[in-house]
Motif scaffolding. Structure first.
Motif: not given
Length: 80
Positions: A7-15, A63-80
């Motif tokens: 799951d990739v979400m914008l960081k809270p401080e990003i509009l 995720a940190g390399t391709l799926l998310a932009n770590p400058v503006i996004e956070n991500f969480e990895v979990r097993v389904l």
């Protein structure tokens, strides 16, 4: 075979203009009581074998390399 969710979400401080637009429209559609909306992305990654610690670390690297932009996004990895 294992399925892992990223799951990739914008960081809270990003509009989040898309989330803000949705939140503004909801009352017009009769959905009251929603204070805020944040939009994000979900990726499902299927792995060979089990989702052990090494496999999850590999997915975090992906995720940190391709799926998310770590400058503006956070991500969480979990097993389904």
């Amino acid at each position: 075979m294992a399925r892992v969710v990223v799951d990739v979400m914008l960081k809270p401080e990003i509009l989040d203009p898309q989330g803000q637009a949705i939140a503004r429209k909801l009352p017009q559609l009769g959905f009251d009581g929603v204070v805020a909306v944040r939009q994000g992305k979900r990726f499902e990654v299927e792995l060979e074998g089990e989702a052990d610690d090494a496999a999850l670390e590999r997915v975090r690297e992906i995720a940190g390399t391709l799926l998310a932009n770590p400058v503006i996004e956070n991500f969480e990895v979990r097993v389904l």
